[in-house]
Enzyme design. Structure first.
Site, PDB file in Angstrom:
ATOM      1  N   HIS A 220       0.821  -1.207   0.000  1.00 43.18           N
ATOM      2  CA  HIS A 220       0.000   0.000   0.000  1.00 43.18           C
ATOM      3  C   HIS A 220       0.860   1.265   0.000  1.00 43.18           C
ATOM      4  O   HIS A 220       0.334   2.377   0.125  1.00 43.18           O
ATOM      5  CB  HIS A 220      -0.911  -0.030   1.246  1.00 43.18           C
ATOM      6  CG  HIS A 220      -2.055   0.915   1.210  1.00 43.18           C
ATOM      7  ND1 HIS A 220      -2.195   1.943   2.126  1.00 43.18           N
ATOM      8  CD2 HIS A 220      -3.125   1.007   0.385  1.00 43.18           C
ATOM      9  CE1 HIS A 220      -3.296   2.615   1.863  1.00 43.18           C
ATOM     10  NE2 HIS A 220      -3.886   2.075   0.823  1.00 43.18           N
ATOM     11  N   LYS A 222       3.258   4.453  -1.115  1.00 40.45           N
ATOM     12  CA  LYS A 222       3.354   5.412  -2.212  1.00 40.45           C
ATOM     13  C   LYS A 222       4.686   6.130  -2.064  1.00 40.45           C
ATOM     14  O   LYS A 222       4.877   6.919  -1.132  1.00 40.45           O
ATOM     15  CB  LYS A 222       2.218   6.441  -2.176  1.00 40.45           C
ATOM     16  CG  LYS A 222       0.837   5.854  -2.462  1.00 40.45           C
ATOM     17  CD  LYS A 222       0.122   5.434  -1.220  1.00 40.45           C
ATOM     18  CE  LYS A 222      -1.288   4.965  -1.548  1.00 40.45           C
ATOM     19  NZ  LYS A 222      -1.926   4.287  -0.415  1.00 40.45           N
ATOM     20  N   ASP A 227      16.728  10.813  -8.247  1.00 38.01           N
ATOM     21  CA  ASP A 227      18.178  11.003  -8.133  1.00 38.01           C
ATOM     22  C   ASP A 227      18.688  10.813  -6.706  1.00 38.01           C
ATOM     23  O   ASP A 227      19.770  11.302  -6.361  1.00 38.01           O
ATOM     24  CB  ASP A 227      18.583  12.401  -8.629  1.00 38.01           C
ATOM     25  CG  ASP A 227      18.372  12.572 -10.127  1.00 38.01           C
ATOM     26  OD1 ASP A 227      18.310  11.548 -10.834  1.00 38.01           O
ATOM     27  OD2 ASP A 227      18.251  13.726 -10.582  1.00 38.01           O
ATOM     28  N   HIS A 412      -9.110  11.466   1.926  1.00 43.14           N
ATOM     29  CA  HIS A 412      -8.178  10.349   1.753  1.00 43.14           C
ATOM     30  C   HIS A 412      -6.845  10.601   2.448  1.00 43.14           C
ATOM     31  O   HIS A 412      -5.952   9.765   2.408  1.00 43.14           O
ATOM     32  CB  HIS A 412      -7.954  10.103   0.254  1.00 43.14           C
ATOM     33  CG  HIS A 412      -7.362   8.775  -0.071  1.00 43.14           C
ATOM     34  ND1 HIS A 412      -6.094   8.620  -0.592  1.00 43.14           N
ATOM     35  CD2 HIS A 412      -7.857   7.529   0.061  1.00 43.14           C
ATOM     36  CE1 HIS A 412      -5.839   7.338  -0.778  1.00 43.14           C
ATOM     37  NE2 HIS A 412      -6.890   6.645  -0.394  1.00 43.14           N
ATOM     38  N   LYS A 414      -4.001  10.858   5.300  1.00 45.65           N
ATOM     39  CA  LYS A 414      -3.674   9.965   6.415  1.00 45.65           C
ATOM     40  C   LYS A 414      -2.552  10.614   7.213  1.00 45.65           C
ATOM     41  O   LYS A 414      -1.385  10.520   6.838  1.00 45.65           O
ATOM     42  CB  LYS A 414      -3.233   8.605   5.874  1.00 45.65           C
ATOM     43  CG  LYS A 414      -4.159   8.018   4.789  1.00 45.65           C
ATOM     44  CD  LYS A 414      -3.376   7.143   3.841  1.00 45.65           C
ATOM     45  CE  LYS A 414      -4.122   6.870   2.563  1.00 45.65           C
ATOM     46  NZ  LYS A 414      -5.399   6.231   2.676  1.00 45.65           N
ATOM     47  N   ASP A 419       0.648  17.395  19.867  1.00 44.49           N
ATOM     48  CA  ASP A 419       1.154  18.627  20.468  1.00 44.49           C
ATOM     49  C   ASP A 419       1.690  19.558  19.374  1.00 44.49           C
ATOM     50  O   ASP A 419       1.039  19.767  18.365  1.00 44.49           O
ATOM     51  CB  ASP A 419       2.189  18.307  21.546  1.00 44.49           C
ATOM     52  CG  ASP A 419       1.541  17.616  22.753  1.00 44.49           C
ATOM     53  OD1 ASP A 419       0.310  17.709  22.895  1.00 44.49           O
ATOM     54  OD2 ASP A 419       2.271  16.982  23.527  1.00 44.49           O
TER      55      ASP A 419
END
Length: 494
Positions: A220, A222, A227, A412, A414, A419
């Site tokens: 899952h 991404k 470079d 979507h 996450k 604090d």
């Protein structure tokens, strides 16, 4: 009176043997007690459906990847965690935060490094433009790892760009999850191969009797690394739907992160770890011939440390092949336990395990400002998960947590902020699947500036959300309460 069913004893014996066998298999996997009980109930009381679901989704077949990683000559994440030139002193962090750093280092080989810059990309359009700009400027390599890559306008535009860079001599590697790209045309990725790029598939979905449980464990993550010096991670996949141009024309709100400097090494190492895992058994089963590993690892050592002086960052991988019960779930719970003022969470899927549920409620009872932002159920792309999430509302509200449902479209993003010094941004949802089943990556940043920027993103999304109040929950019809209860019962299996 003669027995009307003379074969009944044979059926009862077979059922007894079946119950003993499935109980032994499930118990020996040593999963969480609530998950063990849920699978046993499904296997015993609905044996046909339960057994089929267990063979496809329930089997824990990750021990093999743990063993194969241990047999490699060198592992990217472990190797780079030993690079002292990249180590950063923790002297400026207070002790609770030092404990978080040590936890991630001990569980996930995630050392503390600095980024030259950390830029939040809160709009999908701006995030895509930033990633495309970085890929166009690539001189040596472009590494990409994605769960979903659609064969639509965005997906094709990116493939065109990668083909152009591959023909220009830039090394292009793309790792995709087979389940996440089932709806994508194979020709899309064949074009990149034909242009000189490399494409690997994680978790091929071909039917096999030997390892059917492999379907359940999805990559899952991404990740983009350009470079070795520019990296991206967060919640965005590649597709038109994230721009509100999908079949349902649903607006999406997400959060992505752009990093530069030494911290990018963590993303680079995780990509190479997954690339090795997807390459096949030739590498894994040849521990005495690590030539290919050395060639891949050379990518991590072909530049001098940049000496970044920006935000402190840990790039934390998590997955079912790491230490059982720890990983990102333990990191989030530990972070929430350090909160003294606020703990704000945005997640599309809120199905907390017992530890996270308790951490949130006890934080609220301690006087911490706990807020959870989720999509409005009708906008969520997973109705069952949304129902399960709502089943946790009452107890959280009772403890003093505040819950908001995002109105404009699909939330979507996450992320978690604690604090004024901790912000965690990545691919992991606040649910059982992300905590224990999927392979995820999270950037945990210890920086006041980044944390306040994350708080501004949260406030902006909160301005378009409806707060859920206890009196609203008391008026729920019985049918909805039953639906929520049923979905919650299934939550250990989601």
């Amino acid at each position: 009176m003669p027995d009307l069913y003379p074969e009944r004893w044979l059926f009862e014996l077979m059922m007894l043997l079946y119950v003993i066998a499935v109980t032994g298999f499930v118990v020996l996997e040593r999963r969480r007690p609530v998950s063990t009980m849920a699978w046993l109930l499904a296997l015993i009381f609905v044996p046909g459906f339960g057994l089929a679901a267990y063979l496809v989704f329930g089997r824990y077949r990750v021990g093999r990847r743990r063993r194969l990683r241990a047999r490699r000559a060198v592992n990217p994440t472990a190797a780079t965690s030993q690079l002292m030139s990249f180590e950063t002193s923790m002297n400026e962090l207070d002790e609770p935060l030092r404990g978080l750093v040590r936890l991630a280092l001990n569980v996930s080989d995630a050392p503390l490094r600095r980024a030259s810059s950390a830029t939040l990309l809160a709009q999908p359009q701006a995030a895509y433009l930033a990633m495309e700009e970085a890929m166009r400027a690539a001189q040596r390599s472009i590494l990409l790892e994605y769960y979903i890559w659609r064969s639509d306008e965005v997906g094709n535009r990116w493939i065109d760009l990668l083909c152009e860079k591959a023909r220009a001599g830039v090394r292009v590697r793309l790792l995709i999850d087979d389940f996440g790209t089932l709806r994508s045309a194979p020709l899309l990725f064949q074009r990149l191969r034909a242009a000189g790029g490399e494409v690997l598939v994680y978790g091929p979905m071909r039917l096999r009797l030997r390892w059917p449980g492999r379907i359940n464990f999805r990559n899952h993550r991404k990740i983009i690394v350009i470079d070795g010096t520019i990296g991206f991670t967060g919640g965005l996949n590649v597709g038109d739907e994230y721009l509100g141009r999908g079949p349902e024309r649903r607006l999406w709100s997400d959060l992505h992160l752009r990093l530069t400097g030494d911290a990018v090494l963590g993303l680079h190492a995780i990509f190479l770890e997954d690339w090795l895992a997807a390459t096949g058994e030739t590498i894994d089963l040849n521990p005495d011939d690590p030539r290919i590993e050395r060639e891949i690892l050379a990518e991590l050592f072909d530049r001098e440390p940049a000496g970044s002086t920006g935000p402190l960052v840990q790039i934390i991988p998590s997955g079912p092949d790491l230490a059982p019960g720890l990983g990102i779930a333990a990191q989030f719970v530990a972070a929430i336990a350090t909160a003294t003022e606020r703990c704000w969470i945005a997640t599309p899927y809120f199905v907390p395990d017992d530890a996270l549920n308790l951490a949130l409620k006890t934080a609220a009872l301690r006087g911490v400002d706990v807020r959870v932002l989720v999509p409005l159920p009708r906008n969520n792309d997973s109705k069952l998960v949304s129902l399960a999430a709502r089943s946790y509302y009452d107890e959280c509200l009772e403890a003093g947590c505040r819950i908001y449902e995002y109105l404009p479209g699909m939330l979507h993003a996450k992320y978690l902020l604690v604090d004024h010094t901790v912000a965690a941004i990545g691919s992991a949802n606040m649910d059982v699947r992300s905590f224990y089943i999927n392979y995820e990556v999270t950037a945990m940043l210890y920086d006041r500036g980044v944390t306040e920027q994350t708080a501004e993103v949260f406030r902006g999304q909160l301005a378009h959300a409806l707060e859920v109040r206890r009196e609203m929950r008391r008026r729920l019809p019985l049918a909805q309460r039953l639906g929520e209860a049923f979905a919650r019962m299934l939550s250990p299996l989601l």
